[in-house]
Design a protein around this motif. Sequence first.
Motif, PDB file in Angstrom:
ATOM      1  N   SER A 189      69.389-126.273  38.768  1.00 32.37           N
ATOM      2  CA  SER A 189      68.821-126.870  37.540  1.00 32.37           C
ATOM      3  C   SER A 189      67.478-126.242  37.208  1.00 32.37           C
ATOM      4  N   LYS A 190      66.674-126.053  38.245  1.00 30.64           N
ATOM      5  CA  LYS A 190      65.353-125.454  38.018  1.00 30.64           C
ATOM      6  C   LYS A 190      65.486-124.026  37.485  1.00 30.64           C
ATOM      7  N   VAL A 191      66.454-123.307  37.985  1.00 31.46           N
ATOM      8  CA  VAL A 191      66.664-121.934  37.507  1.00 31.46           C
ATOM      9  C   VAL A 191      67.174-121.944  36.067  1.00 31.46           C
ATOM     10  N   ASN A 192      68.052-122.874  35.747  1.00 32.86           N
ATOM     11  CA  ASN A 192      68.511-122.977  34.361  1.00 32.86           C
ATOM     12  C   ASN A 192      67.349-123.263  33.419  1.00 32.86           C
ATOM     13  N   GLU A 193      66.467-124.136  33.867  1.00 27.94           N
ATOM     14  CA  GLU A 193      65.287-124.471  33.083  1.00 27.94           C
ATOM     15  C   GLU A 193      64.386-123.235  32.935  1.00 27.94           C
ATOM     16  N   LEU A 194      64.229-122.527  34.029  1.00 29.16           N
ATOM     17  CA  LEU A 194      63.424-121.298  33.996  1.00 29.16           C
ATOM     18  C   LEU A 194      64.001-120.302  32.992  1.00 29.16           C
ATOM     19  N   LYS A 195      65.308-120.188  33.008  1.00 32.25           N
ATOM     20  CA  LYS A 195      65.974-119.261  32.089  1.00 32.25           C
ATOM     21  C   LYS A 195      65.719-119.670  30.641  1.00 32.25           C
ATOM     22  N   THR A 196      65.786-120.967  30.379  1.00 32.28           N
ATOM     23  CA  THR A 196      65.519-121.466  29.036  1.00 32.28           C
ATOM     24  C   THR A 196      64.087-121.167  28.618  1.00 32.28           C
ATOM     25  N   GLN A 197      63.140-121.476  29.522  1.00 36.61           N
ATOM     26  CA  GLN A 197      61.728-121.228  29.203  1.00 36.61           C
ATOM     27  C   GLN A 197      61.472-119.738  29.027  1.00 36.61           C
ATOM     28  N   SER A 235      63.635-117.413  28.094  1.00 34.06           N
ATOM     29  CA  SER A 235      64.237-116.934  26.846  1.00 34.06           C
ATOM     30  C   SER A 235      63.374-117.326  25.644  1.00 34.06           C
ATOM     31  N   ARG A 236      62.827-118.517  25.713  1.00 33.61           N
ATOM     32  CA  ARG A 236      61.954-118.970  24.629  1.00 33.61           C
ATOM     33  C   ARG A 236      60.740-118.036  24.513  1.00 33.61           C
ATOM     34  N   PHE A 237      60.182-117.675  25.638  1.00 32.73           N
ATOM     35  CA  PHE A 237      59.037-116.768  25.623  1.00 32.73           C
ATOM     36  C   PHE A 237      59.433-115.378  25.124  1.00 32.73           C
ATOM     37  N   ILE A 238      60.587-114.909  25.567  1.00 34.48           N
ATOM     38  CA  ILE A 238      61.036-113.581  25.151  1.00 34.48           C
ATOM     39  C   ILE A 238      61.229-113.536  23.627  1.00 34.48           C
ATOM     40  N   ASN A 239      61.758-114.605  23.067  1.00 31.79           N
ATOM     41  CA  ASN A 239      61.973-114.648  21.619  1.00 31.79           C
ATOM     42  C   ASN A 239      60.698-114.913  20.845  1.00 31.79           C
ATOM     43  N   ASP A 240      59.760-115.553  21.504  1.00 32.51           N
ATOM     44  CA  ASP A 240      58.542-115.969  20.811  1.00 32.51           C
ATOM     45  C   ASP A 240      57.375-115.959  21.794  1.00 32.51           C
ATOM     46  N   PRO A 241      56.809-114.775  22.055  1.00 35.33           N
ATOM     47  CA  PRO A 241      55.798-114.658  23.120  1.00 35.33           C
ATOM     48  C   PRO A 241      54.435-115.235  22.720  1.00 35.33           C
ATOM     49  N   THR A 242      54.329-116.530  22.744  1.00 42.56           N
ATOM     50  CA  THR A 242      53.060-117.198  22.463  1.00 42.56           C
ATOM     51  C   THR A 242      52.442-117.676  23.759  1.00 42.56           C
ATOM     52  N   MET A 243      51.176-118.037  23.684  1.00 40.34           N
ATOM     53  CA  MET A 243      50.480-118.500  24.875  1.00 40.34           C
ATOM     54  C   MET A 243      51.121-119.772  25.429  1.00 40.34           C
ATOM     55  N   ALA A 244      51.485-120.673  24.532  1.00 44.54           N
ATOM     56  CA  ALA A 244      52.083-121.930  24.994  1.00 44.54           C
ATOM     57  C   ALA A 244      53.395-121.661  25.726  1.00 44.54           C
ATOM     58  N   ASN A 245      54.216-120.783  25.155  1.00 46.88           N
ATOM     59  CA  ASN A 245      55.486-120.460  25.810  1.00 46.88           C
ATOM     60  C   ASN A 245      55.273-119.729  27.133  1.00 46.88           C
ATOM     61  N   ARG A 272      59.441-104.329  27.737  1.00 48.27           N
ATOM     62  CA  ARG A 272      58.979-105.252  28.773  1.00 48.27           C
ATOM     63  C   ARG A 272      59.723-106.580  28.700  1.00 48.27           C
ATOM     64  N   LEU A 273      59.866-107.068  27.484  1.00 44.36           N
ATOM     65  CA  LEU A 273      60.586-108.340  27.321  1.00 44.36           C
ATOM     66  C   LEU A 273      62.055-108.182  27.720  1.00 44.36           C
ATOM     67  N   ASP A 274      62.608-106.992  27.414  1.00 42.61           N
ATOM     68  CA  ASP A 274      63.985-106.720  27.843  1.00 42.61           C
ATOM     69  C   ASP A 274      64.112-106.855  29.354  1.00 42.61           C
ATOM     70  N   TYR A 275      63.126-106.317  30.034  1.00 46.43           N
ATOM     71  CA  TYR A 275      63.215-106.356  31.503  1.00 46.43           C
ATOM     72  C   TYR A 275      63.110-107.789  32.020  1.00 46.43           C
ATOM     73  N   LEU A 276      62.267-108.577  31.389  1.00 43.61           N
ATOM     74  CA  LEU A 276      62.191-109.996  31.752  1.00 43.61           C
ATOM     75  C   LEU A 276      63.564-110.644  31.606  1.00 43.61           C
ATOM     76  N   ASP A 277      64.208-110.305  30.527  1.00 46.12           N
ATOM     77  CA  ASP A 277      65.529-110.859  30.256  1.00 46.12           C
ATOM     78  C   ASP A 277      66.519-110.449  31.357  1.00 46.12           C
ATOM     79  N   VAL A 278      66.465-109.174  31.740  1.00 48.84           N
ATOM     80  CA  VAL A 278      67.352-108.671  32.796  1.00 48.84           C
ATOM     81  C   VAL A 278      67.062-109.389  34.118  1.00 48.84           C
ATOM     82  N   LEU A 279      65.783-109.565  34.412  1.00 49.37           N
ATOM     83  CA  LEU A 279      65.401-110.268  35.642  1.00 49.37           C
ATOM     84  C   LEU A 279      65.937-111.693  35.653  1.00 49.37           C
ATOM     85  N   LEU A 280      65.754-112.374  34.533  1.00 52.97           N
ATOM     86  CA  LEU A 280      66.187-113.775  34.460  1.00 52.97           C
ATOM     87  C   LEU A 280      67.705-113.902  34.534  1.00 52.97           C
TER      88      LEU A 280
END
Lengths: 368, 369
Positions: free
Chosen positions: B61-69, B71-81, B171-179
Amino acid sequence: MKITKYILGISLITMLSCEKEEDNNPISTTATLPSTYNFENVDFSGQTTRLDMLSEIVSYLKTANSGSALDQNKLEDMFLNDGFTWNNADLNGSTKKLGNKVSDDAQASFANWFGAIDFASKSISAGSNGNPGLISSNSGTKTYLFDASGLEHGQLIEKGTMGAVFYYQATSVYFSDGKMNVDNETVTEGKGTDMQHHWDEAFGYFGAPIDFGTADFTYNSGSDYDRFWAKYANGRNSVLNLNNEFLKSFIKGREAIARKDYSDRDEAILEIRKNWEIISVATAIHYLNGAKADIADDALRMHQLSEAYAFIWSLKFNPDQILSDVEIQDDILNTYFGNLYTISVGDINSVIDILAQAYGLQTYKDVL
Amino acid sequence: MMPFASKFIFKNILALMAGIFLFSGCKEDSKINDKVDFDRKAMLENYYDNIILLAFFDFNSKVNELKTQGSRFINDPTMANFEDFKSGFAASYKSFQKVKALEMGPSANSSFKANLNTYPTDTQQIEQNILSNLSDLSSAQQINAKGFPALDFLLFTKDLNFWTGTQANLRLDYLDVLLDDISQLTNQNFSEWESFRQHFINASGTDVGSSLGQLVNSINKDYELIKNAKIGFPAGKKTLGRTYPEASEGFYSKYLSIELAALNCEAIRFLYKGISYDGNTDGLGLEDYLMEIGTQSFGKPTYQLIDDQLREASIAIREIPSPFSESIEIEKDKVNRAYTAIQKTIISLKTEMPSALGILITYQDNDGD
């Protein structure tokens, strides 16, 4: 075809099912079997000599792991016992050699491996993907020499000799009609009949002590027999319990020959071929599991994968082999072992699954 | 679940039959541990139902949540995300500490621990992977460029500009691959554990392949990683005093290292005791089994000694001030005390317990060449 393999696997395991004595109802025509390989007129000194030669070759190969350059000509001289002076003085008067006992199908492989390790040992840089050379384990305690794709040829030469000479000679040559369909009347003092002698020579290639796996036997690491097939059979014994099965089959065959009961002898031949094949494949799976456990350590992973490679390659030399040469070489080795730097856990699992399925070892594949 | 289970049974029935043949004729000499009145199967049920499955469920569950968070950052790299993403990283890394001692069955099959947590991470390899837009991390060569340590590096050494400036897409692509790699492995592993109950509970012997045999081996192997990888190696215990703070777990996030080590150690203690994942129920575990067998070690009941030592080790780890990478140099006494406390346990955990239970430690089985 697959069903046949399963049945083979099951009947095989049934045969080896019990390590305890079970001769409660001895059939009258069957003499009581001795519990150790203790017969008159046994001589397998030629085999012991070849095992000793391989021991010394292995010592030489391992000098490469501390940075020594190896010479393929010297390796050939050792292999052919041709003008080479052994450290083990007992070997120097011997006319025996490993080289003329290699399966014809394997001659070219050894020549290639000698050349490859000679080349790798002269590398001036550390090993890396694309470059031969030495690599140490993450903890720094082990160092091995790899070729450009991460194969450790020292393992191939050692375990390959176990396969293409010892295993091949025992299961394919000495147990063949040509060596079993021979005189069993004339006893030569110290050697028995020709048939007995051939049987003993097969036992000699297995290299186990005469009380291997008996109730009173304790495996002693560092002893003379702690090498080659006896060592690897023992390594898998806690899971497969085959040490004493090997011994009992060798005893059964030797005793049957004395009674001229060739159907019992042939039964023993089938048992030994099967169990020997199982030891080789189980040892391969053992190393594949080890490689997975050490997947993040280049040296340990590739070392264990090279061991596995050699034990899989060796499966070719048994006339009753379950996987064909093409399946072994093309479908397994060439498909999955092309580059040990870039191999994946999924690749390793595929190999384990192919082997475990073909040899009926699914129940044990995770614990070998 | 059913289709998988029946497929499993179908595929393995012949092999299982072979296994039955193998053992049918061989009456093992009864060992001490067979004479005590202890229900090993009930213990395994407790392990599976109340600890293992819940631990993997929580981690998944924690990993699923991490993946969601993520992906949100990858799509919208803001400080809050970004901050959300970091907190998801910490939560899942902590949860991971509670499953990592369970490297058996499905987890051993996928080399779970190595794929998720090989450190120190290879920062050069990561940079190179980013530039080459690498999308497949399955090769053994990528194992130290992925998992939590790679995220640790990327999330805690790079500021927001790194994720929005030039090359941000690579860079964001690589984050996506890692996740993806982390979540695929974790999801797959969890689903295999979900169908593993029968197998786990039925292997109720003490032989090499038994669940107990594997659990004891796996706990020991992991505990030694706390001693060596988490504490010993960074603190110079393996290198004649030369320290490697950069090799510590969670080096880049800095303040996680001690927490991760302590959680790992505490999870092992709970496992040993058979305490449920929520911490509320003390069920049947190795501790109870040892109590039943009644062996003594160093003048104490073995079961008590191990519990005491594991507790002391956890406490000693928590007494090291964060960040660990700095305490290595300036809090040597506390680091040494923790190291010694961990080390002390190994004799009882790795020698006394297995011998009392009739279990073979096989994981250092290395043929010596």
